[in-house]
Design a protein around this motif. Structure first.
Motif, PDB file in Angstrom:
ATOM      1  N   ASN A  31       0.881  -1.173   0.000  1.00  0.00           N
ATOM      2  CA  ASN A  31       0.000   0.000   0.000  1.00  0.00           C
ATOM      3  C   ASN A  31       0.912   1.215   0.000  1.00  0.00           C
ATOM      4  OD1 ASN A  31      -2.122   1.771   0.120  1.00  0.00           O
ATOM      5  ND2 ASN A  31      -2.631   1.349   2.261  1.00  0.00           N
ATOM      6  N   THR A  32       1.271   1.680  -1.188  1.00  0.00           N
ATOM      7  CA  THR A  32       2.308   2.712  -1.315  1.00  0.00           C
ATOM      8  C   THR A  32       1.804   3.895  -2.132  1.00  0.00           C
ATOM      9  OG1 THR A  32       3.252   1.680  -3.296  1.00  0.00           O
ATOM     10  CG2 THR A  32       4.178   1.034  -1.154  1.00  0.00           C
ATOM     11  N   ALA A  33       2.415   5.034  -1.871  1.00  0.00           N
ATOM     12  CA  ALA A  33       2.161   6.243  -2.653  1.00  0.00           C
ATOM     13  C   ALA A  33       3.504   6.851  -3.031  1.00  0.00           C
ATOM     14  CB  ALA A  33       1.330   7.253  -1.864  1.00  0.00           C
ATOM     15  N   ALA A  34       3.574   7.399  -4.225  1.00  0.00           N
ATOM     16  CA  ALA A  34       4.801   8.045  -4.706  1.00  0.00           C
ATOM     17  C   ALA A  34       4.436   9.359  -5.373  1.00  0.00           C
ATOM     18  CB  ALA A  34       5.552   7.144  -5.673  1.00  0.00           C
ATOM     19  N   LEU A  35       5.097  10.422  -4.956  1.00  0.00           N
ATOM     20  CA  LEU A  35       4.896  11.742  -5.550  1.00  0.00           C
ATOM     21  C   LEU A  35       6.217  12.214  -6.143  1.00  0.00           C
ATOM     22  CD1 LEU A  35       3.307  14.389  -6.046  1.00  0.00           C
ATOM     23  CD2 LEU A  35       4.045  15.126  -3.763  1.00  0.00           C
ATOM     24  N   GLN A  36       6.185  12.577  -7.414  1.00  0.00           N
ATOM     25  CA  GLN A  36       7.369  13.101  -8.086  1.00  0.00           C
ATOM     26  C   GLN A  36       7.122  14.558  -8.470  1.00  0.00           C
ATOM     27  OE1 GLN A  36       8.472  11.197 -11.824  1.00  0.00           O
ATOM     28  NE2 GLN A  36      10.621  11.744 -11.515  1.00  0.00           N
ATOM     29  N   PRO A  37       7.566  15.516  -7.649  1.00  0.00           N
ATOM     30  CA  PRO A  37       7.466  16.928  -8.049  1.00  0.00           C
ATOM     31  C   PRO A  37       8.446  17.222  -9.176  1.00  0.00           C
ATOM     32  CG  PRO A  37       8.696  16.737  -6.003  1.00  0.00           C
ATOM     33  CD  PRO A  37       8.204  15.352  -6.340  1.00  0.00           C
ATOM     34  N   ILE A  38       8.043  18.057 -10.108  1.00  0.00           N
ATOM     35  CA  ILE A  38       8.841  18.347 -11.300  1.00  0.00           C
ATOM     36  C   ILE A  38       9.031  19.849 -11.426  1.00  0.00           C
ATOM     37  CG2 ILE A  38       8.929  18.153 -13.814  1.00  0.00           C
ATOM     38  CD1 ILE A  38       7.006  15.729 -13.528  1.00  0.00           C
ATOM     39  N   LEU A  39      10.277  20.289 -11.541  1.00  0.00           N
ATOM     40  CA  LEU A  39      10.568  21.701 -11.748  1.00  0.00           C
ATOM     41  C   LEU A  39      11.845  21.819 -12.574  1.00  0.00           C
ATOM     42  CD1 LEU A  39      10.012  24.713 -11.204  1.00  0.00           C
ATOM     43  CD2 LEU A  39      11.441  24.497  -9.145  1.00  0.00           C
ATOM     44  N   PHE A  40      11.757  22.514 -13.717  1.00  0.00           N
ATOM     45  CA  PHE A  40      12.908  22.688 -14.593  1.00  0.00           C
ATOM     46  C   PHE A  40      13.005  24.122 -15.074  1.00  0.00           C
ATOM     47  CE2 PHE A  40      11.796  18.169 -15.270  1.00  0.00           C
ATOM     48  CZ  PHE A  40      12.943  17.624 -14.713  1.00  0.00           C
ATOM     49  N   ARG A  41      14.254  24.547 -15.238  1.00  0.00           N
ATOM     50  CA  ARG A  41      14.547  25.880 -15.746  1.00  0.00           C
ATOM     51  C   ARG A  41      15.480  25.718 -16.943  1.00  0.00           C
ATOM     52  NH1 ARG A  41      17.174  30.717 -17.481  1.00  0.00           N
ATOM     53  NH2 ARG A  41      16.360  32.481 -16.270  1.00  0.00           N
ATOM     54  N   GLN A  42      15.042  26.200 -18.109  1.00  0.00           N
ATOM     55  CA  GLN A  42      15.834  26.088 -19.315  1.00  0.00           C
ATOM     56  C   GLN A  42      16.953  27.127 -19.307  1.00  0.00           C
ATOM     57  OE1 GLN A  42      15.288  23.525 -21.397  1.00  0.00           O
ATOM     58  NE2 GLN A  42      13.609  22.936 -20.024  1.00  0.00           N
ATOM     59  N   LEU A  43      18.139  26.701 -19.751  1.00  0.00           N
ATOM     60  CA  LEU A  43      19.291  27.582 -19.862  1.00  0.00           C
ATOM     61  C   LEU A  43      19.576  27.815 -21.344  1.00  0.00           C
ATOM     62  CD1 LEU A  43      21.405  25.840 -17.074  1.00  0.00           C
ATOM     63  CD2 LEU A  43      19.903  27.830 -16.841  1.00  0.00           C
ATOM     64  N   ASP A  44      20.800  28.100 -21.697  1.00  0.00           N
ATOM     65  CA  ASP A  44      21.135  28.381 -23.092  1.00  0.00           C
ATOM     66  C   ASP A  44      21.485  27.104 -23.860  1.00  0.00           C
ATOM     67  OD1 ASP A  44      20.783  31.112 -22.762  1.00  0.00           O
ATOM     68  OD2 ASP A  44      22.880  31.443 -22.166  1.00  0.00           O
ATOM     69  N   ASN A  45      21.169  27.111 -25.153  1.00  0.00           N
ATOM     70  CA  ASN A  45      21.623  26.080 -26.086  1.00  0.00           C
ATOM     71  C   ASN A  45      21.214  24.667 -25.678  1.00  0.00           C
ATOM     72  OD1 ASN A  45      22.931  25.441 -28.527  1.00  0.00           O
ATOM     73  ND2 ASN A  45      24.776  24.806 -27.439  1.00  0.00           N
ATOM     74  N   GLY A  46      20.012  24.532 -25.120  1.00  0.00           N
ATOM     75  CA  GLY A  46      19.494  23.219 -24.785  1.00  0.00           C
ATOM     76  C   GLY A  46      19.843  22.717 -23.403  1.00  0.00           C
ATOM     77  N   TRP A  47      20.680  23.413 -22.675  1.00  0.00           N
ATOM     78  CA  TRP A  47      21.007  23.017 -21.305  1.00  0.00           C
ATOM     79  C   TRP A  47      19.870  23.425 -20.372  1.00  0.00           C
ATOM     80  CZ3 TRP A  47      25.089  19.994 -20.144  1.00  0.00           C
ATOM     81  CH2 TRP A  47      26.106  19.901 -21.101  1.00  0.00           C
ATOM     82  N   TYR A  48      19.680  22.650 -19.327  1.00  0.00           N
ATOM     83  CA  TYR A  48      18.648  22.981 -18.353  1.00  0.00           C
ATOM     84  C   TYR A  48      19.056  22.453 -16.985  1.00  0.00           C
ATOM     85  CZ  TYR A  48      16.965  18.123 -18.517  1.00  0.00           C
ATOM     86  OH  TYR A  48      16.872  16.755 -18.430  1.00  0.00           O
ATOM     87  N   THR A  49      18.369  22.941 -15.959  1.00  0.00           N
ATOM     88  CA  THR A  49      18.601  22.466 -14.599  1.00  0.00           C
ATOM     89  C   THR A  49      17.257  22.323 -13.905  1.00  0.00           C
ATOM     90  OG1 THR A  49      19.883  22.851 -12.570  1.00  0.00           O
ATOM     91  CG2 THR A  49      18.837  24.769 -13.588  1.00  0.00           C
ATOM     92  N   GLY A  50      17.279  21.817 -12.694  1.00  0.00           N
ATOM     93  CA  GLY A  50      16.051  21.582 -11.939  1.00  0.00           C
ATOM     94  C   GLY A  50      16.123  20.260 -11.213  1.00  0.00           C
ATOM     95  N   GLY A  51      14.983  19.578 -11.127  1.00  0.00           N
ATOM     96  CA  GLY A  51      14.974  18.294 -10.452  1.00  0.00           C
ATOM     97  C   GLY A  51      13.621  17.627 -10.523  1.00  0.00           C
TER      98      GLY A  51
END
Length: 272
Positions: free
Chosen positions: A189-209
């Motif tokens: 009996n499990t629950a999983a939450l995956q919060p998503i947050l990303f910030r695009q940088l230059d030339n296709g690079w990005y960061t977040g988690g």
């Protein structure tokens, strides 16, 4: 904690290969079409067929074991139209290496197969995706210690906002419960939450988690990691490539076998 040299060598080898791919393609011209692709590259509900090679390497677990652990995941996603309704089918199969007891040994093999079918609801908001649907886990583990040893049913809910080509955010929520025989194991009996947050940088690079927070609703165990991702998205032909590495650290956990430190890295591909 001692990290297995063989497994660490394999992890570093994969990272080197992914880094080489990034270097190879990073010099291409990056235009508006590529920027739009980057905004959708981490969308769990992107309207593209996708194939992902993902890996979680855990170098420290809670509990008595002093071994590391690893989970390599093959993941396939396929948009499907049924009548006038739109669905996304996502299937995952892990190959796991988990410590056994406190004697330094591990068990390796296939884990449980899971799949969900998410019905995509049109919110009449361009760039915003929302879906909900059933989730199923089949007890396919090659060793009982690599899986739950029981069928599971549940629900999956996904939200992703890509209205901006600069910031994207959302979540993936999955709840599952064991059904039928448990083979004398604890009822899942499990629950999983995956919060998503990303910030695009230059030339296709990005960061977040996009860490995954898990809770065992039967015994109260939980794991809450936070991570920082560095990734690169590029388009070649009709394929969007997304390669990233995301170290994660636990900020709260309870119970044995929870990850204290892990590295999540992957090569994701969307076929337009």
């Amino acid at each position: 904690m001692q990290i297995g040299e063989g497994r660490l060598r394999r992890v570093l080898c994969v990272l080197a290969i992914l880094a080489a791919k990034v270097t190879l393609f990073s010099s291409q011209v990056y235009g508006q079409d590529s920027a739009d692709a980057a905004a959708q590259a981490n969308n769990p509900l992107a309207n593209f067929t996708a194939f992902n090679l993902q890996n979680y390497y855990v170098d420290e677990l809670t509990g008595p074991s002093e071994n590391d652990a690893n989970s390599f995941i093959l993941r396939y996603a396929q948009p499907v139209q049924l009548g006038e309704t739109n669905w996304l089918i996502r299937a995952s199969l892990p190959f796991n290496s988990f410590p056994v007891g406190d004697g330094g040994s591990t068990v390796d093999g296939v884990g449980d197969f899971d799949i969900f079918a998410a019905y995509q609801i049109d919110l009449q908001r361009p760039g915003v995706s929302f879906a909900i649907g059933p989730s199923i886990v089949a007890p396919t583990a090659s060793d009982d210690r690599l899986g739950s040893d029981q069928w599971q049913l549940g629900l999956a809910n996904v939200y992703f906002n890509a209205k901006s080509t600069l910031w994207q955010y959302g979540y993936l929520l999955i709840w599952r419960s064991g059904v039928g025989s448990t083979n004398d194991r604890e009822r899942v009996n499990t629950a999983a939450l995956q919060p998503i947050l990303f910030r695009q940088l230059d030339n296709g690079w990005y960061t977040g988690g996009a860490p995954i927070w898990t809770a065992n609703l039967e015994n109260g165990d939980y794991s809450v990691p936070l991570g920082l991702r560095v990734g690169k998205v590029w388009v070649k032909g009709k394929t969007v490539f997304n390669v990233f590495v995301e170290p994660q650290w636990s900020v709260a956990d309870s119970g044995q076998g929870q990850p204290k430190r892990q590295v999540f890295f992957a090569l994701n591909m969307q076929f337009q």
